[in-house]
Design a protein around this motif. Structure first.
Motif, PDB file in Angstrom:
ATOM      1  N   LEU A 127       0.816  -1.214   0.000  1.00 52.24           N
ATOM      2  CA  LEU A 127       0.000   0.000   0.000  1.00 52.24           C
ATOM      3  C   LEU A 127       0.856   1.273   0.000  1.00 52.24           C
ATOM      4  CD1 LEU A 127      -2.777   1.366   0.235  1.00 52.24           C
ATOM      5  CD2 LEU A 127      -2.673   0.986   2.703  1.00 52.24           C
ATOM      6  N   HIS A 128       1.812   1.361   0.922  1.00 54.60           N
ATOM      7  CA  HIS A 128       2.596   2.598   1.056  1.00 54.60           C
ATOM      8  C   HIS A 128       3.440   2.865  -0.185  1.00 54.60           C
ATOM      9  CE1 HIS A 128       1.479   1.654   5.201  1.00 54.60           C
ATOM     10  NE2 HIS A 128       1.440   2.964   5.335  1.00 54.60           N
ATOM     11  N   GLN A 129       4.045   1.793  -0.665  1.00 47.31           N
ATOM     12  CA  GLN A 129       4.892   1.929  -1.864  1.00 47.31           C
ATOM     13  C   GLN A 129       4.048   2.342  -3.084  1.00 47.31           C
ATOM     14  OE1 GLN A 129       6.458  -1.491  -4.175  1.00 47.31           O
ATOM     15  NE2 GLN A 129       8.279  -1.190  -2.902  1.00 47.31           N
ATOM     16  N   ALA A 130       2.891   1.734  -3.206  1.00 51.29           N
ATOM     17  CA  ALA A 130       2.024   2.070  -4.350  1.00 51.29           C
ATOM     18  C   ALA A 130       1.616   3.542  -4.288  1.00 51.29           C
ATOM     19  CB  ALA A 130       0.794   1.159  -4.354  1.00 51.29           C
ATOM     20  N   ILE A 131       1.266   4.016  -3.107  1.00 52.06           N
ATOM     21  CA  ILE A 131       0.858   5.426  -2.969  1.00 52.06           C
ATOM     22  C   ILE A 131       2.036   6.355  -3.291  1.00 52.06           C
ATOM     23  CG2 ILE A 131       0.147   7.184  -1.279  1.00 52.06           C
ATOM     24  CD1 ILE A 131      -1.692   5.026  -0.047  1.00 52.06           C
ATOM     25  N   ALA A 132       3.215   5.988  -2.799  1.00 47.44           N
ATOM     26  CA  ALA A 132       4.404   6.820  -3.034  1.00 47.44           C
ATOM     27  C   ALA A 132       4.725   6.929  -4.527  1.00 47.44           C
ATOM     28  CB  ALA A 132       5.594   6.247  -2.275  1.00 47.44           C
ATOM     29  N   ASN A 133       4.300   5.939  -5.302  1.00 54.04           N
ATOM     30  CA  ASN A 133       4.566   5.945  -6.752  1.00 54.04           C
ATOM     31  C   ASN A 133       3.369   6.419  -7.563  1.00 54.04           C
ATOM     32  OD1 ASN A 133       7.202   4.984  -6.613  1.00 54.04           O
ATOM     33  ND2 ASN A 133       6.489   2.874  -6.392  1.00 54.04           N
ATOM     34  N   SER A 134       2.499   7.219  -6.945  1.00 58.47           N
ATOM     35  CA  SER A 134       1.248   7.593  -7.625  1.00 58.47           C
ATOM     36  C   SER A 134       1.152   9.088  -7.882  1.00 58.47           C
ATOM     37  CB  SER A 134       0.041   7.231  -6.750  1.00 58.47           C
ATOM     38  OG  SER A 134       0.047   5.876  -6.455  1.00 58.47           O
ATOM     39  N   ASP A 135       0.398   9.424  -8.919  1.00 63.28           N
ATOM     40  CA  ASP A 135      -0.028  10.810  -9.129  1.00 63.28           C
ATOM     41  C   ASP A 135      -1.420  11.009  -8.520  1.00 63.28           C
ATOM     42  OD1 ASP A 135       2.218  11.473 -10.936  1.00 63.28           O
ATOM     43  OD2 ASP A 135       1.246  10.009 -12.252  1.00 63.28           O
ATOM     44  N   VAL A 136      -2.209   9.937  -8.546  1.00 65.81           N
ATOM     45  CA  VAL A 136      -3.597   9.991  -8.072  1.00 65.81           C
ATOM     46  C   VAL A 136      -3.860   8.782  -7.184  1.00 65.81           C
ATOM     47  CG1 VAL A 136      -6.030   9.941  -8.767  1.00 65.81           C
ATOM     48  CG2 VAL A 136      -4.357  11.088 -10.248  1.00 65.81           C
ATOM     49  N   VAL A 137      -4.507   9.025  -6.037  1.00 66.28           N
ATOM     50  CA  VAL A 137      -4.964   7.915  -5.195  1.00 66.28           C
ATOM     51  C   VAL A 137      -6.491   7.988  -5.162  1.00 66.28           C
ATOM     52  CG1 VAL A 137      -4.913   6.862  -2.907  1.00 66.28           C
ATOM     53  CG2 VAL A 137      -2.854   7.941  -3.832  1.00 66.28           C
ATOM     54  N   TYR A 138      -7.123   6.840  -5.391  1.00 63.65           N
ATOM     55  CA  TYR A 138      -8.581   6.808  -5.591  1.00 63.65           C
ATOM     56  C   TYR A 138      -9.171   5.748  -4.662  1.00 63.65           C
ATOM     57  CZ  TYR A 138     -12.728   7.171  -8.753  1.00 63.65           C
ATOM     58  OH  TYR A 138     -13.963   7.412  -9.307  1.00 63.65           O
ATOM     59  N   THR A 139     -10.279   6.065  -4.031  1.00 66.07           N
ATOM     60  CA  THR A 139     -10.991   5.015  -3.284  1.00 66.07           C
ATOM     61  C   THR A 139     -12.495   5.126  -3.518  1.00 66.07           C
ATOM     62  OG1 THR A 139     -11.122   3.839  -1.161  1.00 66.07           O
ATOM     63  CG2 THR A 139     -11.325   6.241  -1.077  1.00 66.07           C
ATOM     64  N   ASP A 140     -13.211   4.102  -3.081  1.00 67.32           N
ATOM     65  CA  ASP A 140     -14.677   4.064  -3.197  1.00 67.32           C
ATOM     66  C   ASP A 140     -15.201   3.258  -2.011  1.00 67.32           C
ATOM     67  OD1 ASP A 140     -17.310   4.176  -4.112  1.00 67.32           O
ATOM     68  OD2 ASP A 140     -17.054   2.579  -5.601  1.00 67.32           O
ATOM     69  N   THR A 141     -16.490   3.230  -1.896  1.00 67.89           N
ATOM     70  CA  THR A 141     -17.152   2.532  -0.788  1.00 67.89           C
ATOM     71  C   THR A 141     -16.689   1.071  -0.658  1.00 67.89           C
ATOM     72  OG1 THR A 141     -19.300   1.925   0.134  1.00 67.89           O
ATOM     73  CG2 THR A 141     -19.145   1.877  -2.259  1.00 67.89           C
ATOM     74  N   TRP A 142     -16.678   0.589   0.565  1.00 63.47           N
ATOM     75  CA  TRP A 142     -16.349  -0.822   0.792  1.00 63.47           C
ATOM     76  C   TRP A 142     -17.571  -1.721   0.565  1.00 63.47           C
ATOM     77  CZ3 TRP A 142     -13.496   0.506   6.014  1.00 63.47           C
ATOM     78  CH2 TRP A 142     -12.236   1.052   5.700  1.00 63.47           C
ATOM     79  N   VAL A 143     -18.759  -1.097   0.502  1.00 59.74           N
ATOM     80  CA  VAL A 143     -20.001  -1.858   0.306  1.00 59.74           C
ATOM     81  C   VAL A 143     -20.865  -1.105  -0.708  1.00 59.74           C
ATOM     82  CG1 VAL A 143     -22.108  -2.707   1.428  1.00 59.74           C
ATOM     83  CG2 VAL A 143     -19.945  -2.730   2.691  1.00 59.74           C
ATOM     84  N   ASP A 144     -21.217  -1.749  -1.811  1.00 56.83           N
ATOM     85  CA  ASP A 144     -22.003  -1.063  -2.845  1.00 56.83           C
ATOM     86  C   ASP A 144     -23.395  -0.690  -2.334  1.00 56.83           C
ATOM     87  OD1 ASP A 144     -19.943  -1.054  -4.624  1.00 56.83           O
ATOM     88  OD2 ASP A 144     -20.792  -2.559  -5.976  1.00 56.83           O
ATOM     89  N   MET A 145     -23.951   0.303  -2.994  1.00 55.29           N
ATOM     90  CA  MET A 145     -25.175   0.949  -2.492  1.00 55.29           C
ATOM     91  C   MET A 145     -26.338  -0.008  -2.244  1.00 55.29           C
ATOM     92  SD  MET A 145     -26.396   3.025  -5.884  1.00 55.29           S
ATOM     93  CE  MET A 145     -24.823   3.480  -6.579  1.00 55.29           C
ATOM     94  N   GLU A 146     -26.470  -1.026  -3.109  1.00 51.05           N
ATOM     95  CA  GLU A 146     -27.639  -1.903  -2.968  1.00 51.05           C
ATOM     96  C   GLU A 146     -27.559  -2.792  -1.719  1.00 51.05           C
ATOM     97  OE1 GLU A 146     -25.429  -1.860  -5.477  1.00 51.05           O
ATOM     98  OE2 GLU A 146     -25.369  -3.756  -6.578  1.00 51.05           O
ATOM     99  N   PHE A 147     -26.348  -2.898  -1.146  1.00 51.85           N
ATOM    100  CA  PHE A 147     -26.171  -3.740   0.046  1.00 51.85           C
ATOM    101  C   PHE A 147     -26.007  -2.914   1.327  1.00 51.85           C
ATOM    102  CE2 PHE A 147     -24.137  -6.131  -3.510  1.00 51.85           C
ATOM    103  CZ  PHE A 147     -25.078  -7.139  -3.599  1.00 51.85           C
ATOM    104  N   PHE A 148     -25.848  -1.605   1.150  1.00 50.06           N
ATOM    105  CA  PHE A 148     -25.393  -0.786   2.276  1.00 50.06           C
ATOM    106  C   PHE A 148     -26.322  -0.855   3.485  1.00 50.06           C
ATOM    107  CE2 PHE A 148     -23.476   2.623   4.590  1.00 50.06           C
ATOM    108  CZ  PHE A 148     -22.137   2.472   4.258  1.00 50.06           C
ATOM    109  N   THR A 149     -27.614  -0.867   3.248  1.00 49.45           N
ATOM    110  CA  THR A 149     -28.551  -0.927   4.384  1.00 49.45           C
ATOM    111  C   THR A 149     -29.321  -2.253   4.403  1.00 49.45           C
ATOM    112  OG1 THR A 149     -30.145   0.244   3.028  1.00 49.45           O
ATOM    113  CG2 THR A 149     -28.873   1.589   4.574  1.00 49.45           C
ATOM    114  N   ASP A 150     -28.796  -3.236   3.686  1.00 47.06           N
ATOM    115  CA  ASP A 150     -29.453  -4.550   3.612  1.00 47.06           C
ATOM    116  C   ASP A 150     -29.096  -5.373   4.854  1.00 47.06           C
ATOM    117  OD1 ASP A 150     -30.247  -7.120   3.052  1.00 47.06           O
ATOM    118  OD2 ASP A 150     -29.298  -7.232   1.071  1.00 47.06           O
ATOM    119  N   PRO A 151     -30.072  -5.740   5.678  1.00 47.73           N
ATOM    120  CA  PRO A 151     -29.767  -6.496   6.894  1.00 47.73           C
ATOM    121  C   PRO A 151     -29.029  -7.811   6.589  1.00 47.73           C
ATOM    122  CG  PRO A 151     -32.077  -5.837   6.853  1.00 47.73           C
ATOM    123  CD  PRO A 151     -31.501  -5.482   5.518  1.00 47.73           C
TER     124      PRO A 151
END
Ligand code: CP
Ligand code: NVA
Length: 304
Positions: free
Chosen positions: A204-228
């Motif tokens: 992780l650290h090495q990849a970030i150090a070699n980046s111009d852009v760091v991108y993330t998104d939700t760990w759980v997609d919207m259709e599951f987010f409030t699904d019991p």
């Protein structure tokens, strides 16, 4: 021409939309009547803020009209998808569809008689990737050779970034200890690996150090987010993925731009501090969803 995924688009088509979208953003008046008397139908099975507004507002700003159809308020669920899409085609010039399943986007693309745009399914989010390329082009003056590291759960957004990289020469490194099963597309990864625009890493650290852009998104997609039924899995992911949160400590001293397709879940995949950090370009990124949707609509109508 459809946009089910960017996979079957040419590099020239992708670049044309990116450049066209920047031109539209810089001179909106020139396009104020571009879609006069045209209609965009927007059929959504899932929730949305950006994609819905980009389509609806974008079409208005282009002098056209948009019809929003919440899947549950239509008769799509009662009928064969192909029949209803054929019907919708007769009322529309373009269809923007956000379906749960990728197979339904494919089906819609096959049965429509007008262009179909995938507004985000479980496998791809191509309109997001077009807006992201536009944002990177604006901020860095190029996309080819830009090093983007995607951190978190390998999902629909990640796939579309990999596809965008394959088409434009943007180099995508994925640091993702978890993958959404519905997102798996080995054919895409093989092609992008072969082209030299995609790799995975557990550093992780090495990849970030070699980046111009760091991108993330939700760990759980919207259709599951409030699904019991997904609650236990959600908790497991939160615990397992916490070292991958984009926060001040992880990004300390890193000269990178930070992107997120939004909605952001502050305190999970990203800290609130990083959302507000000067390196964060996520609100330019979300604004560009509007301009790039306009560029895409004009491209599909053959008037870009
Ligand atoms: N990024 C994005 O597609 O946002 P919405 O889900 O709100 O449309
Ligand atoms: N991966 C996210 C993207 C949201 C725009 C989801 O599918 O919910």
């Amino acid at each position: 021409m459809n946009l089910v995924s960017l996979k079957n688009w040419s590099t020239e088509d992708v670049i044309e939309v990116v450049e066209g979208s920047i031109a539209i953003k810089n001179n909106p008046e020139r396009y104020a009547d571009a879609t006069s008397r045209r209609t965009l139908s927007m059929l959504f099975q899932k929730t949305s803020t950006r994609t819905r507004c980009a389509g609806e507002v974008g079409m208005t700003q282009l002098g056209g009209h948009a019809v929003f159809l919440d899947w549950r308020a239509t008769n799509f669920a009662l009928a064969d998808l192909r029949d209803e899409i054929r019907v919708l085609s007769a009322y529309s010039d373009v269809i923007l569809a956000r379906f749960l399943k990728h197979a339904d986007v494919v089906k819609a693309g096959e049965s429509a008689t007008v262009p179909v745009i995938n507004g985000c399914c479980d496998r791809y989010h191509p309109t997001q990737a077009l807006g992201d390329l536009m944002t990177i082009q604006e901020k860095l003056g190029r996309v080819e050779g830009v090093r983007l590291t995607y951190v978190g759960v390998h999902n629909n957004v990640c796939n579309s970034l990999i596809t965008a990289g394959l088409k434009t020469g943007m180099e995508v490194t994925v640091v993702a200890p978890e993958m959404n099963p519905a997102a798996v597309d080995e054919e895409l990864y093989e092609a992008a690996r072969k082209a030299g625009t995609y790799k995975t890493s557990d550093q992780l650290h090495q990849a970030i150090a070699n980046s111009d852009v760091v991108y993330t998104d939700t760990w759980v997609d919207m259709e599951f987010f409030t699904d019991p039924a997904f609650e236990e899995e959600k908790e497991r992911r939160i615990e397992m993925l916490s070292p991958y949160q984009l926060n001040a400590e992880l990004l300390a001293g890193q000269d990178v731009l930070v992107m997120h397709c939004l909605p952001a879940h502050r305190g999970y995949e990203i800290s609130g501090e990083i959302v507000e950090d000067p390196r964060s370009i996520m609100f330019d990124q979300s604004e560009n969803r509007l301009h790039s949707m306009k560029g895409l609509i004009l491209k599909l109508l053959g008037i870009l």
